[in-house]
Design an enzyme around this catalytic site. Sequence first.
Site, mmCIF file in Angstrom:
data_model
loop_
_atom_site.group_PDB
_atom_site.id
_atom_site.type_symbol
_atom_site.label_atom_id
_atom_site.label_comp_id
_atom_site.label_asym_id
_atom_site.label_seq_id
_atom_site.Cartn_x
_atom_site.Cartn_y
_atom_site.Cartn_z
ATOM 1 N N ASP A 59 0.847 -1.196 0.000
ATOM 2 C CA ASP A 59 0.000 0.000 0.000
ATOM 3 C C ASP A 59 0.883 1.246 0.000
ATOM 4 O O ASP A 59 1.691 1.429 0.902
ATOM 5 C CB ASP A 59 -0.934 -0.004 1.211
ATOM 6 C CG ASP A 59 -2.109 0.935 1.026
ATOM 7 O OD1 ASP A 59 -1.890 2.094 0.633
ATOM 8 O OD2 ASP A 59 -3.249 0.508 1.270
ATOM 9 N N SER A 110 -6.881 4.226 -1.602
ATOM 10 C CA SER A 110 -6.754 2.766 -1.621
ATOM 11 C C SER A 110 -8.074 2.090 -1.960
ATOM 12 O O SER A 110 -8.078 0.993 -2.536
ATOM 13 C CB SER A 110 -6.260 2.265 -0.263
ATOM 14 O OG SER A 110 -4.980 2.773 -0.001
ATOM 15 N N ASP A 162 -10.100 -2.337 6.565
ATOM 16 C CA ASP A 162 -9.458 -1.223 5.869
ATOM 17 C C ASP A 162 -9.678 -1.389 4.359
ATOM 18 O O ASP A 162 -10.076 -2.457 3.877
ATOM 19 C CB ASP A 162 -7.969 -1.198 6.219
ATOM 20 C CG ASP A 162 -7.351 0.181 6.039
ATOM 21 O OD1 ASP A 162 -8.091 1.170 5.916
ATOM 22 O OD2 ASP A 162 -6.108 0.266 6.018
ATOM 23 N N THR A 164 -8.158 -1.799 1.380
ATOM 24 C CA THR A 164 -7.680 -2.794 0.413
ATOM 25 C C THR A 164 -8.345 -4.153 0.609
ATOM 26 O O THR A 164 -8.907 -4.698 -0.356
ATOM 27 C CB THR A 164 -6.140 -2.879 0.475
ATOM 28 O OG1 THR A 164 -5.621 -1.572 0.230
ATOM 29 C CG2 THR A 164 -5.587 -3.846 -0.550
ATOM 30 N N ARG A 175 -15.649 3.868 2.570
ATOM 31 C CA ARG A 175 -14.670 3.050 3.288
ATOM 32 C C ARG A 175 -14.692 3.256 4.800
ATOM 33 O O ARG A 175 -14.156 2.425 5.551
ATOM 34 C CB ARG A 175 -13.265 3.352 2.758
ATOM 35 C CG ARG A 175 -12.886 4.809 2.916
ATOM 36 C CD ARG A 175 -11.530 5.121 2.312
ATOM 37 N NE ARG A 175 -10.447 4.532 3.090
ATOM 38 C CZ ARG A 175 -9.163 4.553 2.727
ATOM 39 N NH1 ARG A 175 -8.811 5.116 1.593
ATOM 40 N NH2 ARG A 175 -8.236 4.029 3.477
ATOM 41 N N GLU A 323 -1.702 -7.826 1.741
ATOM 42 C CA GLU A 323 -1.416 -6.388 1.731
ATOM 43 C C GLU A 323 -0.416 -6.003 2.814
ATOM 44 O O GLU A 323 -0.618 -6.311 3.993
ATOM 45 C CB GLU A 323 -2.701 -5.579 1.961
ATOM 46 C CG GLU A 323 -2.439 -4.087 1.887
ATOM 47 C CD GLU A 323 -3.471 -3.213 2.580
ATOM 48 O OE1 GLU A 323 -3.520 -2.021 2.252
ATOM 49 O OE2 GLU A 323 -4.202 -3.698 3.465
ATOM 50 N N ASP A 328 2.067 2.764 3.468
ATOM 51 C CA ASP A 328 1.208 3.937 3.279
ATOM 52 C C ASP A 328 1.010 4.711 4.577
ATOM 53 O O ASP A 328 1.141 5.940 4.619
ATOM 54 C CB ASP A 328 -0.145 3.460 2.742
ATOM 55 C CG ASP A 328 -1.223 4.529 2.814
ATOM 56 O OD1 ASP A 328 -1.271 5.379 1.917
ATOM 57 O OD2 ASP A 328 -2.011 4.514 3.788
ATOM 58 N N LYS A 329 0.702 4.004 5.629
ATOM 59 C CA LYS A 329 0.340 4.699 6.875
ATOM 60 C C LYS A 329 1.540 5.474 7.422
ATOM 61 O O LYS A 329 1.380 6.567 7.980
ATOM 62 C CB LYS A 329 -0.203 3.701 7.893
ATOM 63 C CG LYS A 329 -1.523 3.072 7.392
ATOM 64 C CD LYS A 329 -2.160 2.138 8.375
ATOM 65 C CE LYS A 329 -3.291 1.337 7.745
ATOM 66 N NZ LYS A 329 -4.316 2.161 7.074
ATOM 67 N N HIS A 332 2.201 8.637 5.309
ATOM 68 C CA HIS A 332 1.275 9.730 5.642
ATOM 69 C C HIS A 332 1.794 10.601 6.787
ATOM 70 O O HIS A 332 1.472 11.774 6.861
ATOM 71 C CB HIS A 332 -0.095 9.158 6.055
ATOM 72 C CG HIS A 332 -0.998 8.836 4.906
ATOM 73 N ND1 HIS A 332 -1.429 9.773 4.003
ATOM 74 C CD2 HIS A 332 -1.556 7.660 4.510
ATOM 75 C CE1 HIS A 332 -2.219 9.202 3.101
ATOM 76 N NE2 HIS A 332 -2.308 7.915 3.381
ATOM 77 N N ASP A 370 -0.998 0.119 -4.787
ATOM 78 C CA ASP A 370 -2.281 0.716 -5.163
ATOM 79 C C ASP A 370 -2.132 2.170 -5.622
ATOM 80 O O ASP A 370 -2.958 2.665 -6.359
ATOM 81 C CB ASP A 370 -3.295 0.589 -4.026
ATOM 82 C CG ASP A 370 -2.761 1.069 -2.690
ATOM 83 O OD1 ASP A 370 -1.567 1.443 -2.604
ATOM 84 O OD2 ASP A 370 -3.536 1.072 -1.726
ATOM 85 N N HIS A 371 -1.081 2.820 -5.157
ATOM 86 C CA HIS A 371 -0.842 4.212 -5.566
ATOM 87 C C HIS A 371 0.563 4.588 -5.128
ATOM 88 O O HIS A 371 1.151 3.952 -4.256
ATOM 89 C CB HIS A 371 -1.858 5.168 -4.934
ATOM 90 C CG HIS A 371 -1.973 5.034 -3.451
ATOM 91 N ND1 HIS A 371 -1.037 5.529 -2.575
ATOM 92 C CD2 HIS A 371 -2.901 4.398 -2.674
ATOM 93 C CE1 HIS A 371 -1.390 5.239 -1.337
ATOM 94 N NE2 HIS A 371 -2.512 4.533 -1.359
ATOM 95 N N HIS A 418 -1.241 10.995 -0.876
ATOM 96 C CA HIS A 418 -0.892 10.097 -1.975
ATOM 97 C C HIS A 418 -0.468 10.941 -3.176
ATOM 98 O O HIS A 418 -0.801 12.118 -3.268
ATOM 99 C CB HIS A 418 -2.099 9.255 -2.405
ATOM 100 C CG HIS A 418 -2.659 8.402 -1.316
ATOM 101 N ND1 HIS A 418 -3.830 7.708 -1.454
ATOM 102 C CD2 HIS A 418 -2.210 8.132 -0.062
ATOM 103 C CE1 HIS A 418 -4.082 7.037 -0.349
ATOM 104 N NE2 HIS A 418 -3.118 7.283 0.514
HETATM 105 ZN ZN LIG Z 1 -3.037 6.286 2.292
#
Ligand SMILES: [Zn+2]
Length: 456
Positions: A59, A110, A162, A164, A175, A323, A328-329, A332, A370-371, A418
Amino acid sequence: VRRARIAAIGGLIIAAAMATSGCATRRASVATASLDRTHAVAQALDDGPARNVILMIGDGMGHTEITVARNYARGAAGRLRLDRLPLTGACTTYAVQETNPQLPDYVTDSAASATAWATGHKTSNGRLATAARTDAPLRSIVELAQARGLRTGSVTTAELTDATPAALAAHINHRSCQGPADMARCATFRKRIGGPGSIAEQTVDHHLDVLLGGGLGRFEETVDGGPYQGHTVIDSARAQGYRLLTNAAELEEAPPGEKVLGLFADGNLTLEWGGEPAKPFPGSGPQRCVEDLRPPNEPSLAAMTRKAIALLDGGPGFFLQVEGASIDKCDHVGDVCGQIGATVAFDDAVGVALDYAQARGDTLVVVTADHAHTSQIIPPPEGEDRHSPGAYSTVITADGAPMTVNYATNLPGHMQEHTGAQVRIAAYGPQAANVVGITDNTELFSIMSRARRIGK
Ligand SMILES: [Zn+2]
């Protein structure tokens, strides 16, 4: 001390000669035994059908996140396991706009991205396997696989509710509606008015064979309609044949032949690594990260992947999504060490999947993201009038060199964003060649369903 490390990639040999002096300083260089990959690529081509499909999602694992982890953990000339997949391409990830789905939304979240590969359809940010504007459910690859009698599994370091994992096992307009107590933005989906319920409820009701991750708290909420009204989501899972697992030992001991719901933390699983977060000028560091922070009662992503494969193996074939969510987290919040540790842990899980696939020869493994995300490798700050306006941290890599990692998609102290760049996609096994070149995340749905012949 001189060491030679040799990695075989099909017919390709990369020898990295590493000179080390003391324990902190290494100089790395790649000695090229052969740069001709023609034979290795030809060897990797397999147009046969796949028995199993394993999709591995880092992620937020853009090219920079991979490079940061490689530089730090293996050195600039080193290689991660995910670097050893023989066939590689790039994947576009954009979403569409809710109010006008004809227009792209260049930066996906996501949920929209997972919907794309789970269903083959673009949607708007926040949505899970539902169409933009209309809420129409979009059939997922898990539902198609189940209709063909395959076993299915979902593994994550985040909450199982979450975005994904949720795109595989729920159809909902937002989500945020993770448990029955979180339905403010999804009123029409509530069970008490006859809807399919929250993500946690739908996840259980979808009957995936293996569900492993965090998010125990969501599953302890009370179902507000249907046959399990007044009971928790966990109660409804048990009534539907699930064995509940809450720690690493229970995971190890879980026997085959039963559906498992592994919830190993109240929220997300604990980060593997930690360190000083990125800061505005003069930044944090130079630092080495603190490793091994995950408590032993929580399984690693590699351990969950290994067990998921063991439980799904031996039947008519399976679809498994894994995943690595914390890349990702941590991106951020500018947590460079958390981000690197999560990427390395994801890479270990990729190794588990590849070892299985290489031993069998009938399993398609796809690794992608995913991004893209915030982090950038930038020159170290040079002074008051020559530095990034963002937050950054300098880490000392496996090469013994400083690497400055920058977070500047939002003001320091705010959540970083992102980004909209294409991401790496790489594959091994039957029909892996379909990821070569440039594809879109919706095509990944077709690539996987065609490989296992579970298309509509
Ligand atoms: Zn994110």
